[in-house]
Design a protein around this motif. Structure first.
Motif, PDB file in Angstrom:
ATOM      1  N   ILE A 140       0.841  -1.204   0.000  1.00  0.00           N
ATOM      2  CA  ILE A 140       0.000   0.000   0.000  1.00  0.00           C
ATOM      3  C   ILE A 140       0.874   1.252   0.000  1.00  0.00           C
ATOM      4  O   ILE A 140       0.586   2.237  -0.694  1.00  0.00           O
ATOM      5  CB  ILE A 140      -0.941  -0.010   1.223  1.00  0.00           C
ATOM      6  CG1 ILE A 140      -1.940  -1.160   1.102  1.00  0.00           C
ATOM      7  CG2 ILE A 140      -1.674   1.324   1.348  1.00  0.00           C
ATOM      8  CD1 ILE A 140      -2.818  -1.341   2.330  1.00  0.00           C
ATOM      9  N   ALA A 141       1.972   1.213   0.781  1.00  0.00           N
ATOM     10  CA  ALA A 141       2.894   2.351   0.824  1.00  0.00           C
ATOM     11  C   ALA A 141       3.504   2.604  -0.546  1.00  0.00           C
ATOM     12  O   ALA A 141       3.685   3.760  -0.954  1.00  0.00           O
ATOM     13  CB  ALA A 141       3.997   2.091   1.847  1.00  0.00           C
ATOM     14  N   ALA A 142       3.822   1.539  -1.277  1.00  0.00           N
ATOM     15  CA  ALA A 142       4.386   1.688  -2.617  1.00  0.00           C
ATOM     16  C   ALA A 142       3.394   2.360  -3.560  1.00  0.00           C
ATOM     17  O   ALA A 142       3.750   3.261  -4.333  1.00  0.00           O
ATOM     18  CB  ALA A 142       4.793   0.326  -3.174  1.00  0.00           C
ATOM     19  N   LEU A 143       2.136   1.936  -3.494  1.00  0.00           N
ATOM     20  CA  LEU A 143       1.098   2.544  -4.341  1.00  0.00           C
ATOM     21  C   LEU A 143       0.897   4.012  -3.970  1.00  0.00           C
ATOM     22  O   LEU A 143       0.727   4.870  -4.849  1.00  0.00           O
ATOM     23  CB  LEU A 143      -0.206   1.767  -4.193  1.00  0.00           C
ATOM     24  CG  LEU A 143      -0.188   0.314  -4.695  1.00  0.00           C
ATOM     25  CD1 LEU A 143      -1.515  -0.374  -4.381  1.00  0.00           C
ATOM     26  CD2 LEU A 143       0.095   0.268  -6.194  1.00  0.00           C
ATOM     27  N   ALA A 144       0.932   4.291  -2.668  1.00  0.00           N
ATOM     28  CA  ALA A 144       0.789   5.678  -2.218  1.00  0.00           C
ATOM     29  C   ALA A 144       1.965   6.527  -2.690  1.00  0.00           C
ATOM     30  O   ALA A 144       1.797   7.699  -3.069  1.00  0.00           O
ATOM     31  CB  ALA A 144       0.683   5.725  -0.697  1.00  0.00           C
ATOM     32  N   ALA A 145       3.173   5.953  -2.673  1.00  0.00           N
ATOM     33  CA  ALA A 145       4.361   6.685  -3.124  1.00  0.00           C
ATOM     34  C   ALA A 145       4.248   7.032  -4.604  1.00  0.00           C
ATOM     35  O   ALA A 145       4.616   8.138  -5.024  1.00  0.00           O
ATOM     36  CB  ALA A 145       5.612   5.848  -2.873  1.00  0.00           C
ATOM     37  N   ILE A 146       3.730   6.110  -5.393  1.00  0.00           N
ATOM     38  CA  ILE A 146       3.537   6.372  -6.825  1.00  0.00           C
ATOM     39  C   ILE A 146       2.526   7.499  -7.025  1.00  0.00           C
ATOM     40  O   ILE A 146       2.722   8.411  -7.839  1.00  0.00           O
ATOM     41  CB  ILE A 146       3.078   5.091  -7.548  1.00  0.00           C
ATOM     42  CG1 ILE A 146       4.201   4.046  -7.507  1.00  0.00           C
ATOM     43  CG2 ILE A 146       2.678   5.389  -8.994  1.00  0.00           C
ATOM     44  CD1 ILE A 146       3.780   2.688  -8.015  1.00  0.00           C
ATOM     45  N   ALA A 147       1.442   7.443  -6.243  1.00  0.00           N
ATOM     46  CA  ALA A 147       0.421   8.495  -6.334  1.00  0.00           C
ATOM     47  C   ALA A 147       0.993   9.843  -5.915  1.00  0.00           C
ATOM     48  O   ALA A 147       0.747  10.877  -6.560  1.00  0.00           O
ATOM     49  CB  ALA A 147      -0.782   8.127  -5.459  1.00  0.00           C
ATOM     50  N   GLY A 148       1.754   9.856  -4.818  1.00  0.00           N
ATOM     51  CA  GLY A 148       2.362  11.103  -4.349  1.00  0.00           C
ATOM     52  C   GLY A 148       3.324  11.691  -5.364  1.00  0.00           C
ATOM     53  O   GLY A 148       3.354  12.910  -5.577  1.00  0.00           O
ATOM     54  N   THR A 149       4.104  10.823  -6.011  1.00  0.00           N
ATOM     55  CA  THR A 149       5.033  11.292  -7.044  1.00  0.00           C
ATOM     56  C   THR A 149       4.274  11.904  -8.212  1.00  0.00           C
ATOM     57  O   THR A 149       4.658  12.954  -8.749  1.00  0.00           O
ATOM     58  CB  THR A 149       5.909  10.119  -7.548  1.00  0.00           C
ATOM     59  OG1 THR A 149       6.613   9.557  -6.438  1.00  0.00           O
ATOM     60  CG2 THR A 149       6.900  10.600  -8.596  1.00  0.00           C
ATOM     61  N   GLY A 150       3.179  11.246  -8.611  1.00  0.00           N
ATOM     62  CA  GLY A 150       2.353  11.788  -9.694  1.00  0.00           C
ATOM     63  C   GLY A 150       1.790  13.156  -9.354  1.00  0.00           C
ATOM     64  O   GLY A 150       1.749  14.053 -10.207  1.00  0.00           O
ATOM     65  N   MET A 151       1.393  13.337  -8.101  1.00  0.00           N
ATOM     66  CA  MET A 151       0.867  14.634  -7.669  1.00  0.00           C
ATOM     67  C   MET A 151       1.955  15.700  -7.691  1.00  0.00           C
ATOM     68  O   MET A 151       1.689  16.867  -8.038  1.00  0.00           O
ATOM     69  CB  MET A 151       0.269  14.500  -6.270  1.00  0.00           C
ATOM     70  CG  MET A 151      -0.962  13.616  -6.223  1.00  0.00           C
ATOM     71  SD  MET A 151      -1.521  13.247  -4.545  1.00  0.00           S
ATOM     72  CE  MET A 151      -2.173  14.835  -4.048  1.00  0.00           C
ATOM     73  N   LEU A 152       3.174  15.324  -7.350  1.00  0.00           N
ATOM     74  CA  LEU A 152       4.287  16.271  -7.417  1.00  0.00           C
ATOM     75  C   LEU A 152       4.547  16.718  -8.852  1.00  0.00           C
ATOM     76  O   LEU A 152       4.816  17.885  -9.120  1.00  0.00           O
ATOM     77  CB  LEU A 152       5.556  15.634  -6.838  1.00  0.00           C
ATOM     78  CG  LEU A 152       5.657  15.548  -5.313  1.00  0.00           C
ATOM     79  CD1 LEU A 152       6.869  14.716  -4.908  1.00  0.00           C
ATOM     80  CD2 LEU A 152       5.751  16.936  -4.704  1.00  0.00           C
ATOM     81  N   VAL A 153       4.472  15.772  -9.784  1.00  0.00           N
ATOM     82  CA  VAL A 153       4.692  16.100 -11.193  1.00  0.00           C
ATOM     83  C   VAL A 153       3.603  17.047 -11.693  1.00  0.00           C
ATOM     84  O   VAL A 153       3.879  18.032 -12.389  1.00  0.00           O
ATOM     85  CB  VAL A 153       4.722  14.817 -12.048  1.00  0.00           C
ATOM     86  CG1 VAL A 153       4.787  15.161 -13.530  1.00  0.00           C
ATOM     87  CG2 VAL A 153       5.909  13.942 -11.658  1.00  0.00           C
ATOM     88  N   VAL A 154       2.344  16.765 -11.325  1.00  0.00           N
ATOM     89  CA  VAL A 154       1.233  17.635 -11.721  1.00  0.00           C
ATOM     90  C   VAL A 154       1.417  19.037 -11.146  1.00  0.00           C
ATOM     91  O   VAL A 154       1.209  20.047 -11.830  1.00  0.00           O
ATOM     92  CB  VAL A 154      -0.116  17.033 -11.257  1.00  0.00           C
ATOM     93  CG1 VAL A 154      -1.250  18.034 -11.460  1.00  0.00           C
ATOM     94  CG2 VAL A 154      -0.411  15.747 -12.015  1.00  0.00           C
ATOM     95  N   SER A 155       1.823  19.105  -9.882  1.00  0.00           N
ATOM     96  CA  SER A 155       2.052  20.399  -9.242  1.00  0.00           C
ATOM     97  C   SER A 155       3.174  21.158  -9.930  1.00  0.00           C
ATOM     98  O   SER A 155       3.083  22.383 -10.129  1.00  0.00           O
ATOM     99  CB  SER A 155       2.386  20.194  -7.762  1.00  0.00           C
ATOM    100  OG  SER A 155       2.735  21.416  -7.139  1.00  0.00           O
ATOM    101  N   ASP A 156       4.241  20.447 -10.288  1.00  0.00           N
ATOM    102  CA  ASP A 156       5.359  21.093 -10.974  1.00  0.00           C
ATOM    103  C   ASP A 156       4.933  21.637 -12.330  1.00  0.00           C
ATOM    104  O   ASP A 156       5.373  22.715 -12.743  1.00  0.00           O
ATOM    105  CB  ASP A 156       6.511  20.096 -11.139  1.00  0.00           C
ATOM    106  CG  ASP A 156       7.754  20.746 -11.719  1.00  0.00           C
ATOM    107  OD1 ASP A 156       8.276  21.677 -11.083  1.00  0.00           O
ATOM    108  OD2 ASP A 156       8.190  20.349 -12.817  1.00  0.00           O
TER     109      ASP A 156
END
Length: 315
Positions: A140-156
């Motif tokens: 679950i942490a791995a899936l959350a990390a992928i989601a968090g990274t995607g959100m960082l890219v969108v924010s950037d």
């Protein structure tokens, strides 16, 4: 334990300044990222050599008249040296990819991606590579990390006005390289002393980067750097690299491994905060949410994986 925890937090704060100072160098000069990575290692090597010699003398004093592995470089066999050389190879790639990611994007997002993803990736890859089975929370942490990274890219994309794909890819490459570094560290069971490991690792990385910098023209224009720029380079080599390293290993002597791994996750958050205050880099609401999700994912992966990643020589 409180003193140890504070030393680890200090190390995380010092490491966090690397990307900030590097960004000042990249925007104020024509210094290449890979050249800065090489110079940083060159500056740090004499200090790690002194620390290694001190460590070797302590080993000899503790075991008088005995041949102790790590009490000198000659005492290291091929079995011990090869994993250390491999760590140096990973270190060379990490220096170039991380600093280039900082140059192409921002210090905050580059550090969040390149340092938060590896602990989660290690927790997943350790299953097929090292036979260490991850539990449901790790997945679950791995899936959350992928989601968090995607959100960082969108924010950037929102703050920069475009997809800075090259910088994102470099940050992902740095994360992958550091994952390999951590897995290799765990595979290496030779028990080489800490500062001997650091010296051989950084020396190997510097030797590998030297021809790359030379043939790519990375040394051209160094004579145009001013005194303040050279002081910044020396700062990166001495303060976050050497002092941060010593603070970290002094702290983990009295701090449980799980707590240490959680405190280390402060580094990317320190970077994001410093980048906002000093460089004016703004993550935005989506980016802040992504950073928090990514940080929580790292804490969960570290807490339930049971063994802290080796964060030592990354910086």
């Amino acid at each position: 334990m409180i003193q140890g925890a504070l030393l680890i937090a200090l190390a995380a704060l010092l490491w966090a300044t690397t990307g900030i100072v590097a960004k000042f160098l990249f925007t104020g000069t024509e210094l290449e990222a890979i050249t800065l990575g090489f110079l940083r290692l060159v500056v740090a090597l004499p200090f790690f050599w002194l620390l290694m010699r001190r460590e070797q003398k302590q080993l000899l004093a503790a075991h008088p008249g005995q041949q102790v592995a790590g009490s000198s470089l000659r005492s290291l066999g091929l079995k011990a040296f090869l994993p250390l050389a491999a760590l140096g190879l990973f270190q060379a790639f990490y220096q170039g990819s991380y600093l280039l990611a900082v140059d192409l994007t921002g210090a905050g997002i580059a550090t969040l991606i390149s340092l938060c993803l590896p602990p989660v990736l290690v927790a997943i890859l350790a299953a097929p590579l090292l036979g260490e089975k991850p539990n449901l929370l790790t997945v679950i942490a791995a899936l959350a990390a992928i989601a968090g990274t995607g959100m960082l890219v969108v924010s950037d994309m929102d703050t920069a006005g475009s997809l800075r794909l090259a910088g994102i890819l470099m940050a992902l490459l740095a994360a992958a390289v550091y994952t390999g570094f951590t897995l290799t560290s765990r595979y290496n069971s030779a028990g080489t002393p800490v500062f001997t490991t650091a010296f051989i690792c950084f020396a190997t990385a510097a030797l590998l980067l030297l021809p790359v910098v030379a043939f790519s023209g990375g040394f051209e224009g160094l004579d145009t750097l001013g005194l303040k720029h050279w002081l910044m380079i020396v700062y990166i080599g001495v303060v976050p690299t050497c002092i941060g390293y010593v603070s970290f290993f002094s702290g983990i002597k009295t701090t449980p491994a799980t707590l240490s791994s959680i405190i280390v996750t402060l580094e990317p958050l320190f970077v994001a905060l410093l980048a906002w205050v000093i460089l004016g880099e703004v993550l935005g609401p989506v980016g802040i949410a992504g950073a928090l999700i990514l940080t929580i994912a790292v804490i969960v992966a570290s807490r339930y994986y049971g063994k802290s990643p080796d964060t030592s020589a990354e910086h």
